[in-house]
Every structure is written in structure tokens, then in C-alpha cells.
Design a protein around this motif. Sequence first.
Motif, PDB file in Angstrom:
ATOM      1  N   VAL A  53     -20.710 -14.930  32.922  1.00 49.26           N
ATOM      2  CA  VAL A  53     -21.236 -14.558  31.611  1.00 49.26           C
ATOM      3  C   VAL A  53     -22.010 -15.746  31.042  1.00 49.26           C
ATOM      4  CG1 VAL A  53     -20.599 -13.862  29.266  1.00 49.26           C
ATOM      5  CG2 VAL A  53     -19.272 -13.029  31.202  1.00 49.26           C
ATOM      6  N   PHE A  54     -23.130 -15.437  30.385  1.00 49.22           N
ATOM      7  CA  PHE A  54     -23.869 -16.439  29.623  1.00 49.22           C
ATOM      8  C   PHE A  54     -23.601 -16.151  28.157  1.00 49.22           C
ATOM      9  CE2 PHE A  54     -27.547 -17.597  27.064  1.00 49.22           C
ATOM     10  CZ  PHE A  54     -27.668 -18.943  27.378  1.00 49.22           C
ATOM     11  N   TYR A  55     -23.211 -17.197  27.419  1.00 47.51           N
ATOM     12  CA  TYR A  55     -23.011 -17.011  25.986  1.00 47.51           C
ATOM     13  C   TYR A  55     -23.343 -18.308  25.257  1.00 47.51           C
ATOM     14  CZ  TYR A  55     -18.359 -19.164  26.670  1.00 47.51           C
ATOM     15  OH  TYR A  55     -17.327 -20.005  26.989  1.00 47.51           O
ATOM     16  N   ILE A  56     -23.416 -18.203  23.944  1.00 46.28           N
ATOM     17  CA  ILE A  56     -23.765 -19.338  23.095  1.00 46.28           C
ATOM     18  C   ILE A  56     -22.608 -19.565  22.130  1.00 46.28           C
ATOM     19  CG2 ILE A  56     -25.400 -20.203  21.379  1.00 46.28           C
ATOM     20  CD1 ILE A  56     -27.516 -18.395  22.742  1.00 46.28           C
ATOM     21  N   THR A  64     -25.393 -29.054  17.118  1.00 49.21           N
ATOM     22  CA  THR A  64     -26.023 -28.217  18.141  1.00 49.21           C
ATOM     23  C   THR A  64     -25.085 -27.111  18.609  1.00 49.21           C
ATOM     24  OG1 THR A  64     -25.271 -29.662  19.915  1.00 49.21           O
ATOM     25  CG2 THR A  64     -27.455 -30.109  18.990  1.00 49.21           C
ATOM     26  N   TYR A  65     -25.682 -26.093  19.205  1.00 49.26           N
ATOM     27  CA  TYR A  65     -24.946 -25.017  19.857  1.00 49.26           C
ATOM     28  C   TYR A  65     -24.766 -25.396  21.323  1.00 49.26           C
ATOM     29  CZ  TYR A  65     -25.778 -21.808  15.945  1.00 49.26           C
ATOM     30  OH  TYR A  65     -25.792 -21.194  14.732  1.00 49.26           O
ATOM     31  N   ASN A  66     -23.890 -24.703  22.006  1.00 44.97           N
ATOM     32  CA  ASN A  66     -23.706 -24.891  23.440  1.00 44.97           C
ATOM     33  C   ASN A  66     -24.170 -23.645  24.178  1.00 44.97           C
ATOM     34  OD1 ASN A  66     -22.484 -27.506  23.557  1.00 44.97           O
ATOM     35  ND2 ASN A  66     -20.639 -26.594  22.704  1.00 44.97           N
ATOM     36  N   LEU A  67     -25.061 -23.812  25.147  1.00 51.60           N
ATOM     37  CA  LEU A  67     -25.432 -22.741  26.056  1.00 51.60           C
ATOM     38  C   LEU A  67     -24.409 -22.816  27.182  1.00 51.60           C
ATOM     39  CD1 LEU A  67     -29.265 -23.462  26.327  1.00 51.60           C
ATOM     40  CD2 LEU A  67     -28.103 -21.957  24.713  1.00 51.60           C
ATOM     41  N   ILE A  68     -23.674 -21.738  27.402  1.00 48.96           N
ATOM     42  CA  ILE A  68     -22.572 -21.784  28.358  1.00 48.96           C
ATOM     43  C   ILE A  68     -22.736 -20.690  29.405  1.00 48.96           C
ATOM     44  CG2 ILE A  68     -20.065 -21.666  28.656  1.00 48.96           C
ATOM     45  CD1 ILE A  68     -19.869 -22.516  25.683  1.00 48.96           C
ATOM     46  N   LEU A  69     -22.588 -21.091  30.642  1.00 50.04           N
ATOM     47  CA  LEU A  69     -22.567 -20.178  31.780  1.00 50.04           C
ATOM     48  C   LEU A  69     -21.178 -20.329  32.378  1.00 50.04           C
ATOM     49  CD1 LEU A  69     -24.418 -18.289  33.369  1.00 50.04           C
ATOM     50  CD2 LEU A  69     -25.033 -20.228  34.786  1.00 50.04           C
ATOM     51  N   LYS A  70     -20.364 -19.250  32.359  1.00 52.10           N
ATOM     52  CA  LYS A  70     -18.968 -19.386  32.780  1.00 52.10           C
ATOM     53  C   LYS A  70     -18.549 -18.227  33.666  1.00 52.10           C
ATOM     54  CE  LYS A  70     -14.296 -20.201  31.237  1.00 52.10           C
ATOM     55  NZ  LYS A  70     -13.418 -20.589  30.173  1.00 52.10           N
ATOM     56  N   ASN A  71     -17.702 -18.537  34.645  1.00 57.05           N
ATOM     57  CA  ASN A  71     -17.090 -17.535  35.510  1.00 57.05           C
ATOM     58  C   ASN A  71     -15.686 -17.261  34.984  1.00 57.05           C
ATOM     59  OD1 ASN A  71     -16.005 -15.933  37.488  1.00 57.05           O
ATOM     60  ND2 ASN A  71     -16.368 -17.357  39.159  1.00 57.05           N
ATOM     61  N   PHE A  72     -15.478 -16.075  34.397  1.00 57.81           N
ATOM     62  CA  PHE A  72     -14.174 -15.693  33.869  1.00 57.81           C
ATOM     63  C   PHE A  72     -13.320 -14.992  34.917  1.00 57.81           C
ATOM     64  CE2 PHE A  72     -16.604 -16.141  29.959  1.00 57.81           C
ATOM     65  CZ  PHE A  72     -15.704 -16.790  29.138  1.00 57.81           C
ATOM     66  N   ILE A 149     -27.562 -11.202  22.326  1.00 60.52           N
ATOM     67  CA  ILE A 149     -26.883 -12.235  21.539  1.00 60.52           C
ATOM     68  C   ILE A 149     -27.694 -12.436  20.266  1.00 60.52           C
ATOM     69  CG2 ILE A 149     -26.243 -14.664  21.399  1.00 60.52           C
ATOM     70  CD1 ILE A 149     -25.780 -14.648  24.400  1.00 60.52           C
ATOM     71  N   ASP A 150     -27.032 -12.272  19.119  1.00 60.81           N
ATOM     72  CA  ASP A 150     -27.681 -12.443  17.822  1.00 60.81           C
ATOM     73  C   ASP A 150     -27.001 -13.611  17.111  1.00 60.81           C
ATOM     74  OD1 ASP A 150     -28.959 -12.279  15.414  1.00 60.81           O
ATOM     75  OD2 ASP A 150     -28.370 -10.211  14.992  1.00 60.81           O
ATOM     76  N   LEU A 151     -27.722 -14.696  16.934  1.00 62.18           N
ATOM     77  CA  LEU A 151     -27.140 -15.908  16.333  1.00 62.18           C
ATOM     78  C   LEU A 151     -27.091 -15.865  14.812  1.00 62.18           C
ATOM     79  CD1 LEU A 151     -28.794 -18.557  18.648  1.00 62.18           C
ATOM     80  CD2 LEU A 151     -26.456 -17.725  18.712  1.00 62.18           C
ATOM     81  N   ASP A 152     -27.633 -14.823  14.207  1.00 57.16           N
ATOM     82  CA  ASP A 152     -27.603 -14.727  12.751  1.00 57.16           C
ATOM     83  C   ASP A 152     -26.184 -14.574  12.208  1.00 57.16           C
ATOM     84  OD1 ASP A 152     -30.305 -15.078  12.400  1.00 57.16           O
ATOM     85  OD2 ASP A 152     -30.753 -12.931  12.506  1.00 57.16           O
ATOM     86  N   TYR A 153     -25.228 -14.169  13.086  1.00 59.38           N
ATOM     87  CA  TYR A 153     -23.852 -14.033  12.621  1.00 59.38           C
ATOM     88  C   TYR A 153     -23.319 -15.371  12.089  1.00 59.38           C
ATOM     89  CZ  TYR A 153     -21.982 -16.648  16.560  1.00 59.38           C
ATOM     90  OH  TYR A 153     -21.689 -17.648  17.448  1.00 59.38           O
TER      91      TYR A 153
END
Length: 186
Positions: A53-56, A64-72, A149-153
Motif C-alpha cells: 500500500v502507498f499512503y501519506i 513534512t508529511y511522509n510518503l510511505i510504501l509498506k507491505n502489510f 488520497i485527499d490531504l484536505d482532511y
Amino acid sequence: MFSFWNSLTNTDKIQIIAIIFSSLLSFISVCIALATLKQNSKITLDSNRAYIVFYIDKNRTEITYNLILKNFGKTGGRLISLELDPPIDYKKSNINVNLKTIADYTNIYLAPGQSIKSAFDFRNYPNTTLNISIKYETCGKIYSESYVIDLDYSKSILKSSPQIKDTTDALKHISENIREVSDKLS
């Protein structure tokens, strides 16, 4: 054919009907067993495969935000492609460096639970909604997923800091924070 049936005794007729029904029941049982085995195999594959999954994410203490690529998942997986629409670029952010983002790389192998993080500054960034398309290989199969992904939250998340007046008040807030961390860990 009817003469053959009529020539049989009642006991023979009952035995033939019982044989037909038991054969039919056996055939149905085999079909059910095969369907169950197929479903179990699918469930086993789904529970043991990689889930990349790719998430922020944003830490409260960082700008800063983190761009994360993770194997769950429970198995390793290889990232085939990751597409962000619109693509993100460090040159449009406040960081303004000439580097690729982790979204620009492919053929990355992620072990179970492994993640890759990279900082990205979304302050004053023109795009806050990203369409994500990710494709990865695991257990000999290729999986594709798409999401938004909507960062406005993050603008609607309230943050508060305690108003500490004296030592007793400070100890009370420390105790509450320790209890909160303890509750999350248990």
C-alpha cells in the motif's frame, strides 16, 4: 426397457433406486469437497499474500508529511508500478530538490512488514488530492488496486497542547499521556 423393469422384484427395484441415489449423493459430495478445497486455497492465498500500500502520513511534531510504501502482508512482494495522478514533484514543494520521489521507482521488493518512507512538504503544494494506482506481484500473481488520497482532511484535525500552570498540573498531564500510550500498547 419397461419389460426389464417390470421383470424385476420389488427388492431389486429398491436396490437399484438406492444405488442411483447413493451415486448421485456421492457425486454431489465430491463437487462440494472440490468447491471447498478451491475456496480454502483462495482464502489461504489471500491471508498469506503481500498487501503493498502507498499512503501519506503526518507526524504531529514534524512539518513534512511522509510518503510511505509498506507491505502489510505475510509474504514478500515486488512493486511493479506506482502511479500518482497528478504526479508529485519535489520542485513544486517547499523542499525544492532535484530528486525522484519513491513513487517514481519500480521493481522494489518489500519483505513482510517492511516499509519505505520519504519526507515530502505539502505546504503550499498545488495538488492535495491524488489518484493512486498500484500494481505488485506476490505469490506468483499480479494484483492491482486504485484509490484516492485527499490531504484536505488534515486541515480539519484539531490539535491541542496542554496548558500547564504548575508542577502538579504538569505531572497530571504526563500521567495522562503515559496512560494513553499504555492503553494503545495493551
